[in-house]
Design a protein around this motif. Structure first.
Motif, PDB file in Angstrom:
ATOM      1  N   ILE A   1     -22.095  17.404  -0.607  1.00  0.00           N
ATOM      2  CA  ILE A   1     -21.139  18.177  -1.396  1.00  0.00           C
ATOM      3  C   ILE A   1     -19.996  18.604  -0.496  1.00  0.00           C
ATOM      4  CG2 ILE A   1     -22.441  20.321  -1.001  1.00  0.00           C
ATOM      5  CD1 ILE A   1     -21.476  21.318  -3.709  1.00  0.00           C
ATOM      6  N   ASP A   2     -18.784  18.597  -1.056  1.00  0.00           N
ATOM      7  CA  ASP A   2     -17.629  19.080  -0.304  1.00  0.00           C
ATOM      8  C   ASP A   2     -16.687  19.804  -1.253  1.00  0.00           C
ATOM      9  OD1 ASP A   2     -16.168  19.198   2.263  1.00  0.00           O
ATOM     10  OD2 ASP A   2     -14.634  18.121   1.159  1.00  0.00           O
ATOM     11  N   ILE A   3     -16.105  20.888  -0.782  1.00  0.00           N
ATOM     12  CA  ILE A   3     -15.113  21.623  -1.552  1.00  0.00           C
ATOM     13  C   ILE A   3     -13.867  21.807  -0.690  1.00  0.00           C
ATOM     14  CG2 ILE A   3     -16.704  22.838  -3.076  1.00  0.00           C
ATOM     15  CD1 ILE A   3     -16.580  25.219  -1.209  1.00  0.00           C
ATOM     16  N   GLU A   4     -12.720  21.758  -1.333  1.00  0.00           N
ATOM     17  CA  GLU A   4     -11.439  21.969  -0.654  1.00  0.00           C
ATOM     18  C   GLU A   4     -10.547  22.809  -1.558  1.00  0.00           C
ATOM     19  OE1 GLU A   4     -10.614  21.173   2.338  1.00  0.00           O
ATOM     20  OE2 GLU A   4     -12.225  19.761   2.882  1.00  0.00           O
ATOM     21  N   GLU A   5      -9.770  23.681  -0.961  1.00  0.00           N
ATOM     22  CA  GLU A   5      -8.822  24.480  -1.727  1.00  0.00           C
ATOM     23  C   GLU A   5      -7.681  23.596  -2.219  1.00  0.00           C
ATOM     24  OE1 GLU A   5      -7.582  27.684   0.716  1.00  0.00           O
ATOM     25  OE2 GLU A   5      -9.539  28.688   0.695  1.00  0.00           O
ATOM     26  N   LYS A   6      -7.336  23.713  -3.499  1.00  0.00           N
ATOM     27  CA  LYS A   6      -6.276  22.879  -4.071  1.00  0.00           C
ATOM     28  C   LYS A   6      -4.926  23.151  -3.424  1.00  0.00           C
ATOM     29  CE  LYS A   6      -6.006  22.426  -8.482  1.00  0.00           C
ATOM     30  NZ  LYS A   6      -5.941  22.760  -9.919  1.00  0.00           N
ATOM     31  N   LYS A   7      -4.726  24.369  -2.973  1.00  0.00           N
ATOM     32  CA  LYS A   7      -3.439  24.731  -2.374  1.00  0.00           C
ATOM     33  C   LYS A   7      -3.427  24.554  -0.865  1.00  0.00           C
ATOM     34  CE  LYS A   7      -2.141  28.076  -5.947  1.00  0.00           C
ATOM     35  NZ  LYS A   7      -1.729  29.476  -6.225  1.00  0.00           N
ATOM     36  N   ARG A   8      -4.464  23.912  -0.343  1.00  0.00           N
ATOM     37  CA  ARG A   8      -4.530  23.717   1.104  1.00  0.00           C
ATOM     38  C   ARG A   8      -3.332  22.914   1.591  1.00  0.00           C
ATOM     39  NH1 ARG A   8      -9.314  20.513   4.432  1.00  0.00           N
ATOM     40  NH2 ARG A   8      -8.236  20.464   6.446  1.00  0.00           N
ATOM     41  N   ASN A   9      -2.650  23.444   2.579  1.00  0.00           N
ATOM     42  CA  ASN A   9      -1.502  22.752   3.173  1.00  0.00           C
ATOM     43  C   ASN A   9      -1.904  22.131   4.498  1.00  0.00           C
ATOM     44  OD1 ASN A   9       0.432  23.452   1.152  1.00  0.00           O
ATOM     45  ND2 ASN A   9       0.512  25.522   1.991  1.00  0.00           N
TER      46      ASN A   9
END
Length: 347
Positions: free
Chosen positions: A186-194
């Motif tokens: 499983i992996d999660i990333e912030e949509k607004k990650r720059n």
């Protein structure tokens, strides 16, 4: 919206042992409110030998995992957990090594996140033993690539041992995925990650040529960045499910084909992934299934699990992954977010 509130009295676990003394963590944040199925922990008489006179209560059991194609995900938001006594309780669940690792992190936020990550894992695993195993009693081992696994006692007949898990976290969310008799990533990333570098520069460094070409075709820069993040989470979930991580299965050795109408496919025709038979992973590009979703409208979440359809003669049958997701404050409240606006399936 219908409000469903289930309250139950939490019962004590059978085997109690003195927890390790907590280290104070200073935190701050805010809390959001959701429709919830909650369990209220009722006060119990303090037993001897337990720090602070607190007895750990059992956690509500989740619905059983029905098949190898079903995944349960439990997540928490660190910024919403601010009560110091509650944080101390979570820290008491950790092993001495876990506590030492969390304490070694630089900064209060990183120490808190490291502690909550292990507390979430331990409380989640305990649920799937019907709380027959105390969250503090779990022990872990690592495979040769460093992926943690449950170390079951050889003489333990209390529960079956089909559970596989994986953890992912960002600064604002920690998630734990659980599967039955199937390897999971499983992996999660912030949509607004720059990113500090240009998206295409990163893609050329880490992705395959076909994936780079796919991103080049997207003219809008924000849409291109989001597509990059989706591919990244899918790749990360895949190598974590393999149990190899980035070092064992570099991202440029396989391609993710993301088509929302046809699902998610993987190709490693030019792969350099280790073919060491001792790793136990055959047919790397065929025996894996993916789910991609938006969580809380703020994160992308990818799940990859082993697909046994090949062994069952179901190669031409596309059965989607059964995904159920809960937001949790362990020992306090569990919220089923599947079927709500908090969880939106993409593919």
């Amino acid at each position: 919206m219908h409000h469903c509130l289930l309250r139950c009295r939490a019962m004590p676990l059978l085997q109690q042992r003195p927890p390790w003394p907590p280290t104070t963590l200073g935190v701050s944040g805010s809390r959001k409110h959701h429709r919830s199925i909650s369990c209220r922990v009722m006060p119990l008489q303090p037993p001897l030998g337990v720090s602070g006179g607190r007895l750990f209560a059992s956690l509500p059991s989740p619905p059983p995992l029905q098949s190898r194609r079903e995944v349960h995900v439990w997540y928490l938001c660190p910024d919403e957990l601010n009560d110091q006594s509650q944080l101390d309780m979570y820290e008491e669940l950790l092993s001495p090594i876990e506590r030492q690792y969390a304490a070694s992190m630089e900064g209060t936020t990183l120490r808190k996140d490291a502690m909550l990550s292990r507390a979430l894992l331990r409380t989640t695993l305990s649920r799937y033993t019907n709380c027959k195993i105390d969250p503090r009693s779990f022990e872990f081992k690592k495979n040769k690539f460093g992926k943690p696994e449950i170390l079951w006692p050889l003489d333990d007949n209390i529960v079956e041992r089909p559970l596989h898990f994986n953890i992912s976290h960002t600064t604002s969310l920690i998630a734990c995925g659980i599967a039955m008799q199937a390897h999971i990533g499983i992996d999660i990333e912030e949509k607004k990650r720059n990113t500090t570098k240009n998206i295409l520069s990163l893609a050329r460094r880490y992705f395959t040529p076909s994936e780079v070409d796919h991103l080049i075709e997207i003219s809008d820069s924000d849409a291109q960045r989001k597509e990059f993040l989706k591919l990244w989470t899918l790749k990360e979930a895949y190598v974590k499910a393999l149990g190899m991580g980035f070092s064992g299965a570099p991202f440029n050795t396989f391609s993710i084909i993301l088509e929302t109408s046809k699902g998610i496919r993987i190709s490693n025709k030019a792969s350099n992934v280790s073919d060491d038979s001792s790793s136990g992973f055959d047919h790397l590009s065929a025996n894996w299934q993916f789910t991609l979703a938006e969580l809380n409208s703020s994160h992308y979440m990818s799940v990859c699990i082993e697909d046994d359809s090949r062994n069952e003669g179901l190669e031409n049958t596309q059965v989607p992954v059964g995904l159920k997701v809960w937001k949790t404050i362990p020992f306090v409240e569990d919220t089923l977010v599947s079927g709500t606006d908090a969880l939106k399936l993409i593919a």
